[in-house]
Design a protein around this motif. Structure first.
Motif, PDB file in Angstrom:
ATOM      1  N   TYR A  42      39.991  50.482  40.712  1.00  0.00           N
ATOM      2  CA  TYR A  42      41.274  49.776  40.802  1.00  0.00           C
ATOM      3  C   TYR A  42      42.285  50.574  41.614  1.00  0.00           C
ATOM      4  CZ  TYR A  42      45.434  47.176  39.269  1.00  0.00           C
ATOM      5  OH  TYR A  42      46.593  46.444  39.228  1.00  0.00           O
ATOM      6  N   GLN A  43      42.299  51.876  41.430  1.00  0.00           N
ATOM      7  CA  GLN A  43      43.198  52.726  42.218  1.00  0.00           C
ATOM      8  C   GLN A  43      42.891  52.590  43.707  1.00  0.00           C
ATOM      9  OE1 GLN A  43      42.686  56.669  40.603  1.00  0.00           O
ATOM     10  NE2 GLN A  43      43.501  56.104  38.597  1.00  0.00           N
ATOM     11  N   LYS A  44      41.604  52.498  44.041  1.00  0.00           N
ATOM     12  CA  LYS A  44      41.220  52.353  45.448  1.00  0.00           C
ATOM     13  C   LYS A  44      41.631  50.994  46.002  1.00  0.00           C
ATOM     14  CE  LYS A  44      37.346  55.617  45.609  1.00  0.00           C
ATOM     15  NZ  LYS A  44      35.915  55.797  45.924  1.00  0.00           N
ATOM     16  N   ILE A  45      41.552  49.966  45.162  1.00  0.00           N
ATOM     17  CA  ILE A  45      42.051  48.658  45.588  1.00  0.00           C
ATOM     18  C   ILE A  45      43.548  48.746  45.875  1.00  0.00           C
ATOM     19  CG2 ILE A  45      42.596  46.323  44.764  1.00  0.00           C
ATOM     20  CD1 ILE A  45      39.745  46.393  45.519  1.00  0.00           C
ATOM     21  N   GLN A  46      44.294  49.347  44.969  1.00  0.00           N
ATOM     22  CA  GLN A  46      45.747  49.455  45.131  1.00  0.00           C
ATOM     23  C   GLN A  46      46.118  50.288  46.351  1.00  0.00           C
ATOM     24  OE1 GLN A  46      46.405  50.899  41.020  1.00  0.00           O
ATOM     25  NE2 GLN A  46      47.855  49.216  40.793  1.00  0.00           N
ATOM     26  N   ALA A  47      45.326  51.334  46.617  1.00  0.00           N
ATOM     27  CA  ALA A  47      45.609  52.221  47.746  1.00  0.00           C
ATOM     28  C   ALA A  47      45.096  51.671  49.070  1.00  0.00           C
ATOM     29  CB  ALA A  47      45.001  53.600  47.482  1.00  0.00           C
ATOM     30  N   CYS A  55      39.627  50.131  49.255  1.00  0.00           N
ATOM     31  CA  CYS A  55      38.578  49.124  49.070  1.00  0.00           C
ATOM     32  C   CYS A  55      39.230  47.756  49.134  1.00  0.00           C
ATOM     33  CB  CYS A  55      37.880  49.294  47.719  1.00  0.00           C
ATOM     34  SG  CYS A  55      36.864  50.781  47.584  1.00  0.00           S
ATOM     35  N   HIS A  56      38.441  46.773  49.545  1.00  0.00           N
ATOM     36  CA  HIS A  56      38.931  45.403  49.592  1.00  0.00           C
ATOM     37  C   HIS A  56      38.545  44.603  48.358  1.00  0.00           C
ATOM     38  CE1 HIS A  56      38.666  46.419  53.996  1.00  0.00           C
ATOM     39  NE2 HIS A  56      39.879  45.924  53.933  1.00  0.00           N
ATOM     40  N   VAL A  57      37.363  44.891  47.793  1.00  0.00           N
ATOM     41  CA  VAL A  57      36.827  44.114  46.667  1.00  0.00           C
ATOM     42  C   VAL A  57      36.251  45.075  45.648  1.00  0.00           C
ATOM     43  CG1 VAL A  57      35.221  42.289  45.966  1.00  0.00           C
ATOM     44  CG2 VAL A  57      36.210  42.242  48.267  1.00  0.00           C
ATOM     45  N   MET A  58      36.424  44.772  44.360  1.00  0.00           N
ATOM     46  CA  MET A  58      35.785  45.551  43.296  1.00  0.00           C
ATOM     47  C   MET A  58      35.247  44.609  42.228  1.00  0.00           C
ATOM     48  SD  MET A  58      38.848  47.050  40.834  1.00  0.00           S
ATOM     49  CE  MET A  58      37.759  47.203  39.409  1.00  0.00           C
ATOM     50  N   GLY A 114      49.702  42.626  44.617  1.00  0.00           N
ATOM     51  CA  GLY A 114      48.802  43.237  45.591  1.00  0.00           C
ATOM     52  C   GLY A 114      47.332  43.021  45.289  1.00  0.00           C
ATOM     53  N   THR A 115      47.035  42.260  44.247  1.00  0.00           N
ATOM     54  CA  THR A 115      45.637  41.973  43.923  1.00  0.00           C
ATOM     55  C   THR A 115      45.453  40.506  43.597  1.00  0.00           C
ATOM     56  OG1 THR A 115      45.949  42.509  41.562  1.00  0.00           O
ATOM     57  CG2 THR A 115      45.193  44.290  43.000  1.00  0.00           C
ATOM     58  N   VAL A 116      44.254  40.020  43.856  1.00  0.00           N
ATOM     59  CA  VAL A 116      43.846  38.675  43.480  1.00  0.00           C
ATOM     60  C   VAL A 116      42.710  38.822  42.476  1.00  0.00           C
ATOM     61  CG1 VAL A 116      42.795  36.521  44.281  1.00  0.00           C
ATOM     62  CG2 VAL A 116      44.488  37.695  45.709  1.00  0.00           C
ATOM     63  N   VAL A 117      42.795  38.123  41.353  1.00  0.00           N
ATOM     64  CA  VAL A 117      41.774  38.198  40.317  1.00  0.00           C
ATOM     65  C   VAL A 117      41.098  36.832  40.190  1.00  0.00           C
ATOM     66  CG1 VAL A 117      41.259  38.690  37.900  1.00  0.00           C
ATOM     67  CG2 VAL A 117      43.082  39.953  39.072  1.00  0.00           C
ATOM     68  N   MET A 118      39.809  36.784  40.473  1.00  0.00           N
ATOM     69  CA  MET A 118      39.022  35.570  40.258  1.00  0.00           C
ATOM     70  C   MET A 118      38.266  35.708  38.942  1.00  0.00           C
ATOM     71  SD  MET A 118      37.327  34.708  43.967  1.00  0.00           S
ATOM     72  CE  MET A 118      38.330  34.202  45.368  1.00  0.00           C
ATOM     73  N   GLU A 119      38.056  34.587  38.260  1.00  0.00           N
ATOM     74  CA  GLU A 119      37.291  34.640  37.015  1.00  0.00           C
ATOM     75  C   GLU A 119      36.413  33.416  36.870  1.00  0.00           C
ATOM     76  OE1 GLU A 119      39.488  33.463  33.206  1.00  0.00           O
ATOM     77  OE2 GLU A 119      41.079  34.368  34.425  1.00  0.00           O
TER      78      GLU A 119
END
Length: 525
Positions: A245-250, A253-256, A272-277
């Motif tokens: 998650y830190q890498k996504i925020q920084a 990374c683009h996807v986790m 700053g993030t999109v969450v799919m479920e």
């Protein structure tokens, strides 16, 4: 084999890398790059999805079977032959050791399956040669022969009808590898390169791997299908969910995948993030070794199941992202038997039942996975909760774990001690993929981690395999779930919601119901 420098790989970020590079923060290292050898989703994400194709494929986001390396197919009226008409002009990748001299053809199809079922094939024992899916699905006795009619027509002759056969051919184990490459590596004395330096026909070509650090792929510009939207794909291997998650925020990374359940709310609130479920087609379980006393006694297994506070596990481990499992298949799957009654949480009754079976002062091991999976976001914490639950009924538990590849390998062993935490995400949308692969007799010492072979259950699932009547198959699978619950080879724990987290610039990602992380249709805005 070339290796991408770790420093260079980690330096890539959303801000500094070209828009043509997509970086995926993956949860673990693959066991290898030959998907037929393994069952782990971590391995499939890194191998079968980017590198290979199958005769038929699942349309991303669905369980619909569509043409792959076969343009069309047909099943005979009696269900005993399956004919594939192969696609022409499909090219294999190349690498520093090998450049193909011909296109994909029928020889590659025959080799890809023969090596798994034919003990005389020189590749049958290469790289361990466990072929878990092939064995667990009883493909060896199902396929009588594979006939090459011509370079672009292949006929599978079967020993019996098999209702899910076409969907099975879209599974990862059925990925098509190059016979020409295999022959070249065998002649060079390096047959293991088929697993370590893979060559396929897929949308991305393998470039480099540094264990526990990074995998790098380049777009296959000669791909037979729709080309990948990004020029390169990078797996930044990051086992810790908080670090992902830190890498996504920084922007590193683009996807986790597999976020901590406790972080979901914050992620959903983060611009700053999109969450799919999506509801997962999965189940998490604790598999006893039913060949070892006292776990060979169904009453003992049921008593232990009654000692587990599954609601506490849902609350603490899944934090709202899961539901209690009572059956070995998920409730979103056809033939799910909702009439089955789950084991009651009753420690007093569990202790009394153990004493009635003469079980006192029991010590056992619980194996906890070292990685996050969709069906178990924190196996160590789950094991600790079970440890406390079992202590309440007089059972002493030691928690053990191993590196992921070793965990999967050792947990297959017939003499494995203790009970293993594992789970399953469906491969093809058919109940057979859960009930036969995970609990059938052919899966013992392979995908059946309970080492459980119970003939009444086996008779039901085998009868369901050969029926083409959906109502009859449903009836048989419903009965099989009743037998499963009575015999309790597992403690069924949970079905989970699957969450995918990505940066806003990611375009075209689709959550796949079969659990794979697939990137050929993904772009960056």
């Amino acid at each position: 084999m070339k290796f991408l420098g770790l420093t260079a790989a980690i330096a890539l970020s959303a801000g500094s890398a070209s828009a043509q590079a997509l970086v995926y923060c993956s949860e673990g290292s693959p066991e290898g790059f030959d998907p037929a050898l393994y069952t782990s989703g971590t391995t499939f994400d890194a191998s079968s999805h980017p590198i290979y194709n199958r005769l038929v494929e699942f349309k991303v986001g669905t369980t619909e079977v569509i043409p792959g390396l076969a343009e069309s197919w047909s099943v005979s009226e009696d269900g005993m032959t399956l004919t594939f008409n192969l696609r022409r002009g499909v090219q294999f990748h190349s690498n520093d050791m090998f450049t193909p001299t011909r296109d994909f053809n029928a020889d590659d199809v025959i080799f890809s399956f023969d090596r798994q079922g034919n003990a005389e094939n020189p590749y049958n024992s290469v790289s361990g040669g466990t072929w878990e899916y092939f064995g667990g699905m009883d493909m060896g006795s199902l396929i009588e022969s594979i006939e090459k009619v011509d370079d672009y027509t292949v006929v599978f002759h079967l020993t019996r009808p098999e209702a899910p056969i076409v969907a099975n051919m879209a599974m990862d184990f059925a990925s098509i590898v190059s016979k020409e490459y295999a022959d070249a590596m065998m002649e060079a004395g390096t047959p293991e390169m088929l697993n370590q330096a893979p060559i396929g026909t897929g949308p991305f070509a393998f470039q480099a791997y540094q264990k526990d650090a990074v995998i790098r792929y380049l777009r296959n510009d000669n791909y037979w299908g729709d080309p990948a939207r990004v020029e390169s794909l990078i797996f930044a291997i990051t086992p810790d969910a908080s670090v992902r998650y830190q890498k996504i925020q920084a922007g590193e990374c683009h996807v986790m995948a597999y976020p901590n359940p406790a972080d979901i709310s914050a992620m959903q609130a983060d611009a700053g993030t999109v969450v799919m479920e999506q509801e997962g087609l999965n189940v998490g379980y604790l598999a006893y070794n039913t060949t070892q006393a006292p776990f060979d006694n169904a009453n003992v297994r049921r008593a232990l199941n009654m000692a587990i506070d599954k609601q506490a596990i849902i609350d603490v481990v899944f934090q709202g992202s899961g539901q209690i499992a009572k059956n070995p298949i998920p409730p979103t799957m056809w033939s799910y038997n909702d009439a089955v009654v789950d084991d009651a949480y009753d420690p007093a009754a569990a202790r009394a039942m153990l004493e009635a079976e003469g079980v006192t002062d029991l010590s056992m091991k619980i194996w906890a996975m070292p990685v996050q999976r969709p069906y178990n976001p924190n196996a160590r914490r789950m094991a600790e909760l079970m440890q406390a639950d079992f202590a309440e009924v007089g059972v002493d538990v030691e928690i053990v774990s191993y590196e992921w590849g070793e965990y999967l390998s050792r947990s297959r062993e017939l003499n494995r001690d203790g009970a293993v935490l594992l789970g399953w995400t469906g491969d093809n949308g058919d109940p057979d993929n859960f009930l036969a692969v995970l609990l059938g007799c052919e899966g013992v010492e392979a995908s059946n981690r309970a080492q459980w072979c119970h003939q009444p259950f086996e008779d039901l699932i085998q009868a369901a395999k050969v029926s083409n009547d959906p109502a009859e198959r449903t009836r048989l699978y419903e009965e099989a779930q009743v037998v499963f619950k009575e015999q309790a080879p597992w403690a069924t724990i949970a079905h989970s919601v699957v969450y995918m987290v990505m940066r806003p610039e990611v375009d075209g990602y689709v959550v796949h119901p079969l659990g794979g992380h697939i990137f050929n249709q993904v772009g960056l805005n």
